[in-house]
Design a protein around this motif. Structure first.
Motif, PDB file in Angstrom:
ATOM      1  N   ASP A   1      77.964 -26.901  61.388  1.00  0.00           N
ATOM      2  CA  ASP A   1      79.316 -26.443  61.106  1.00  0.00           C
ATOM      3  C   ASP A   1      79.385 -26.042  59.637  1.00  0.00           C
ATOM      4  O   ASP A   1      78.700 -26.630  58.788  1.00  0.00           O
ATOM      5  N   LEU A   2      80.205 -25.051  59.323  1.00  0.00           N
ATOM      6  CA  LEU A   2      80.208 -24.480  57.979  1.00  0.00           C
ATOM      7  C   LEU A   2      80.666 -25.476  56.929  1.00  0.00           C
ATOM      8  O   LEU A   2      80.033 -25.608  55.878  1.00  0.00           O
ATOM      9  N   ALA A   3      81.756 -26.196  57.184  1.00  0.00           N
ATOM     10  CA  ALA A   3      82.251 -27.147  56.192  1.00  0.00           C
ATOM     11  C   ALA A   3      81.211 -28.223  55.910  1.00  0.00           C
ATOM     12  O   ALA A   3      80.964 -28.583  54.752  1.00  0.00           O
ATOM     13  N   GLY A   4      80.574 -28.722  56.963  1.00  0.00           N
ATOM     14  CA  GLY A   4      79.583 -29.779  56.775  1.00  0.00           C
ATOM     15  C   GLY A   4      78.364 -29.299  56.013  1.00  0.00           C
ATOM     16  O   GLY A   4      77.885 -29.972  55.094  1.00  0.00           O
ATOM     17  N   LEU A   5      77.848 -28.122  56.370  1.00  0.00           N
ATOM     18  CA  LEU A   5      76.654 -27.615  55.703  1.00  0.00           C
ATOM     19  C   LEU A   5      76.948 -27.277  54.248  1.00  0.00           C
ATOM     20  O   LEU A   5      76.172 -27.627  53.342  1.00  0.00           O
ATOM     21  N   ALA A   6      78.064 -26.610  53.993  1.00  0.00           N
ATOM     22  CA  ALA A   6      78.397 -26.262  52.607  1.00  0.00           C
ATOM     23  C   ALA A   6      78.592 -27.511  51.768  1.00  0.00           C
ATOM     24  O   ALA A   6      78.178 -27.564  50.601  1.00  0.00           O
ATOM     25  N   ALA A   7      79.216 -28.549  52.339  1.00  0.00           N
ATOM     26  CA  ALA A   7      79.434 -29.785  51.596  1.00  0.00           C
ATOM     27  C   ALA A   7      78.119 -30.465  51.243  1.00  0.00           C
ATOM     28  O   ALA A   7      77.947 -30.995  50.140  1.00  0.00           O
ATOM     29  N   VAL A   8      77.161 -30.458  52.175  1.00  0.00           N
ATOM     30  CA  VAL A   8      75.848 -31.039  51.870  1.00  0.00           C
ATOM     31  C   VAL A   8      75.185 -30.265  50.733  1.00  0.00           C
ATOM     32  O   VAL A   8      74.640 -30.860  49.787  1.00  0.00           O
ATOM     33  N   LEU A   9      75.224 -28.940  50.782  1.00  0.00           N
ATOM     34  CA  LEU A   9      74.599 -28.140  49.726  1.00  0.00           C
ATOM     35  C   LEU A   9      75.245 -28.425  48.373  1.00  0.00           C
ATOM     36  O   LEU A   9      74.551 -28.558  47.353  1.00  0.00           O
ATOM     37  N   VAL A  10      76.573 -28.533  48.335  1.00  0.00           N
ATOM     38  CA  VAL A  10      77.258 -28.827  47.082  1.00  0.00           C
ATOM     39  C   VAL A  10      76.855 -30.197  46.549  1.00  0.00           C
ATOM     40  O   VAL A  10      76.739 -30.399  45.327  1.00  0.00           O
ATOM     41  N   SER A  11      76.620 -31.132  47.444  1.00  0.00           N
ATOM     42  CA  SER A  11      76.298 -32.498  47.010  1.00  0.00           C
ATOM     43  C   SER A  11      74.911 -32.617  46.385  1.00  0.00           C
ATOM     44  O   SER A  11      74.590 -33.637  45.776  1.00  0.00           O
ATOM     45  N   ILE A  12      74.082 -31.586  46.520  1.00  0.00           N
ATOM     46  CA  ILE A  12      72.731 -31.609  45.942  1.00  0.00           C
ATOM     47  C   ILE A  12      72.786 -30.883  44.602  1.00  0.00           C
ATOM     48  O   ILE A  12      72.850 -29.655  44.557  1.00  0.00           O
ATOM     49  N   GLU A  13      72.774 -31.611  43.528  1.00  0.00           N
ATOM     50  CA  GLU A  13      72.912 -31.025  42.182  1.00  0.00           C
ATOM     51  C   GLU A  13      71.743 -30.078  41.900  1.00  0.00           C
ATOM     52  O   GLU A  13      70.580 -30.435  42.053  1.00  0.00           O
ATOM     53  N   SER A  14      72.077 -28.859  41.463  1.00  0.00           N
ATOM     54  CA  SER A  14      71.041 -27.850  41.190  1.00  0.00           C
ATOM     55  C   SER A  14      71.422 -27.045  39.955  1.00  0.00           C
ATOM     56  O   SER A  14      71.444 -25.815  39.984  1.00  0.00           O
ATOM     57  N   GLU A  15      71.726 -27.745  38.874  1.00  0.00           N
ATOM     58  CA  GLU A  15      72.226 -27.092  37.675  1.00  0.00           C
ATOM     59  C   GLU A  15      71.165 -26.230  36.993  1.00  0.00           C
ATOM     60  O   GLU A  15      69.981 -26.570  36.957  1.00  0.00           O
ATOM     61  N   ASN A  16      71.640 -25.129  36.437  1.00  0.00           N
ATOM     62  CA  ASN A  16      70.804 -24.202  35.669  1.00  0.00           C
ATOM     63  C   ASN A  16      71.623 -23.654  34.505  1.00  0.00           C
ATOM     64  O   ASN A  16      72.612 -22.940  34.745  1.00  0.00           O
ATOM     65  N   PRO A  17      71.233 -23.955  33.240  1.00  0.00           N
ATOM     66  CA  PRO A  17      70.090 -24.781  32.903  1.00  0.00           C
ATOM     67  C   PRO A  17      70.324 -26.248  33.255  1.00  0.00           C
ATOM     68  O   PRO A  17      71.459 -26.643  33.395  1.00  0.00           O
ATOM     69  N   PRO A  18      69.200 -26.985  33.439  1.00  0.00           N
ATOM     70  CA  PRO A  18      67.815 -26.643  33.101  1.00  0.00           C
ATOM     71  C   PRO A  18      67.031 -25.944  34.202  1.00  0.00           C
ATOM     72  O   PRO A  18      65.960 -25.430  33.960  1.00  0.00           O
ATOM     73  N   GLY A  19      67.548 -25.935  35.442  1.00  0.00           N
ATOM     74  CA  GLY A  19      66.818 -25.317  36.543  1.00  0.00           C
ATOM     75  C   GLY A  19      66.387 -26.357  37.556  1.00  0.00           C
ATOM     76  O   GLY A  19      65.201 -26.565  37.790  1.00  0.00           O
ATOM     77  N   ASN A  20      67.373 -27.000  38.189  1.00  0.00           N
ATOM     78  CA  ASN A  20      67.115 -28.114  39.113  1.00  0.00           C
ATOM     79  C   ASN A  20      67.197 -27.694  40.577  1.00  0.00           C
ATOM     80  O   ASN A  20      67.685 -28.451  41.412  1.00  0.00           O
ATOM     81  N   GLU A  21      66.712 -26.503  40.907  1.00  0.00           N
ATOM     82  CA  GLU A  21      66.888 -26.005  42.274  1.00  0.00           C
ATOM     83  C   GLU A  21      65.992 -26.678  43.311  1.00  0.00           C
ATOM     84  O   GLU A  21      66.243 -26.548  44.513  1.00  0.00           O
TER      85      GLU A  21
END
Length: 409
Positions: free
Chosen positions: A14-34
């Protein structure tokens, strides 16, 4: 509520669930945490039996994902590429946020968190569109294939999308799912950061005449750049608006003792480039500006260009744009007149480097990007997913899909 606190499926469809999981995984740039987010996206595709690859170019420490549903695009019908990036700008002081930036909170129909609008919901839309289209692609009801990009480095102009296209995750059409409130952008401004700098001679501030303070040149430099910006504002594009040259940073002595004259001063110019302007010509303008500073004001400045985004455009009536407009109009009240986005996106990689026609189009407002308490309206995102699926079916059908979404008889 966090998607993990309540223990739902780790790989939701489901879109809300998948998007929420992606947001919960920190991937800041900088420094480049993808990396963690890329590995999750790869695992999600694997869990749902979609071919996916962790691509280690251009940086093996920051992998990205290319996924494909259908053939390789070599004669089996057109290939539609759905592009999004995994990196987000830093969230800053978490205490300033009403909802923690990396919990993926859903409240009153909105998903809150860093990257919710820019652009992990767009990535989720791409992933789910591929999943929904897979049965009809695999059984031959739809021609061609769908490719999904989950790219690194977009926020700092790194060549993540370029590397995915180079690796074969390319196609005949591209949709870059940045937030446009579901308006189709067929053109966009480019951007380049120019760093102007000039030397001083360090000396203790108690004896300033023993050195040279580079800050003394700041008034002349800033005045020259203000004049340049005023000149640029006279240049306009019918879809993208004005060109700009904005001073965004002034730095001198920040890494030194406050009682010492700086060794060098730096000014950063953010240059917004219109379609039709060549980067070589912009370089020449900055070169002339720097030469005039030395000639007229005695400022011994030099310049370097960093993080360059080319401007890009396709015809406003290109088939891709018309099809997406048609289905957007059928399901939404979003404006459908020709339009250009004033920000810069990875659409330039498709259009300028690989000659692949592409648009920028996606749910959410660009005004929310990079903001505290960033959010996206989930109803708009769901509508965007429905529009994208219908448009993809038309682009991948031998014939046309009617405005009501039905296939031709």
């Amino acid at each position: 509520m966090s998607p993990f606190e309540d223990g739902p499926d780790q790989y939701p469809t489901d879109l809300a669930g998948l998007a929420a999981v992606l947001v919960s995984i920190e991937s800041e740039n900088p420094p480049g945490n993808e990396r963690a987010c890329a590995e999750y996206v790869h695992d999600w595709f694997d869990r749902h039996d979609i071919e996916a690859t962790l691509v280690e170019e251009p940086d093996p420490d920051r992998p990205q994902v290319g996924a494909r549903v259908g053939g390789s695009g070599d004669g089996g019908g057109p290939t539609l590429v759905l592009n999004g990036h995994l990196d987000v700008v830093p969230a800053g002081d978490h205490d300033e946020w009403t909802y923690p930036p990396y919990e993926g909170t859903v409240e009153d129909g909105r998903l809150y968190g860093r990257g919710s609008v820019d652009m992990k919901t767009g990535v989720a839309v791409a992933m789910l569109a591929a999943l929904r289209l897979r049965p009809d692609i695999e059984d031959g009801a739809l021609d061609g294939s769908v490719v999904v990009h989950a790219a690194m480095g977009e926020e700092t102009a790194e060549p993540g999308t370029r590397a995915l296209l180079d690796a074969g995750f390319t196609g005949d059409y591209g949709v870059v799912l940045e937030p446009t409130e579901l308006r189709v952008a067929t053109s966009e401004k480019g951007m380049a950061w120019y760093e102007l700098s000039w030397p001083g001679e360090p000396a203790h501030a108690s004896r300033p005449d023993n050195g040279v303070n580079p800050n003394g040149h700041l008034p002349a430099v800033l005045a020259a750049l203000a004049d340049y910006d005023a000149e640029l504002r006279e240049r306009t594009d019918p879809l993208c608006g004005r060109a700009y040259g904005t001073v965004t940073q002034v730095v001198a002595g920040a890494d030194s003792n406050k009682a010492v004259l700086p060794e060098r001063a730096f000014v950063t110019l953010d240059r917004r480039i219109l379609p039709g302007e060549r980067i070589e010509d912009v370089d020449a303008e900055v070169d002339e500006l720097v030469a005039a500073l030395e000639r007229d004001h005695g400022v011994p400045a030099t310049w370097e260009r960093h993080e360059t985004y080319a401007a890009a455009e396709i015809p406003v009536d290109h088939e891709l744009a018309e099809v997406v407009r048609e289905h957007t109009d059928a399901l939404t009240d979003a404006p459908t007149e020709p339009w250009g986005i004033r920000a810069s996106t990875d659409v330039r990689e498709f259009v300028e480097r690989f000659d692949v026609p592409a648009i920028t189009w996606g749910p959410g407002s660009l005004d929310q990007a990079h903001s505290v308490d960033e959010y996206i309206d989930l109803a708009e995102a769901e509508t965007g997913l429905a529009v994208l699926e219908r448009a993809a079916r038309e682009l991948l059908t031998d014939g046309h899909v009617d405005a009501d979404g039905s296939a031709p008889e």
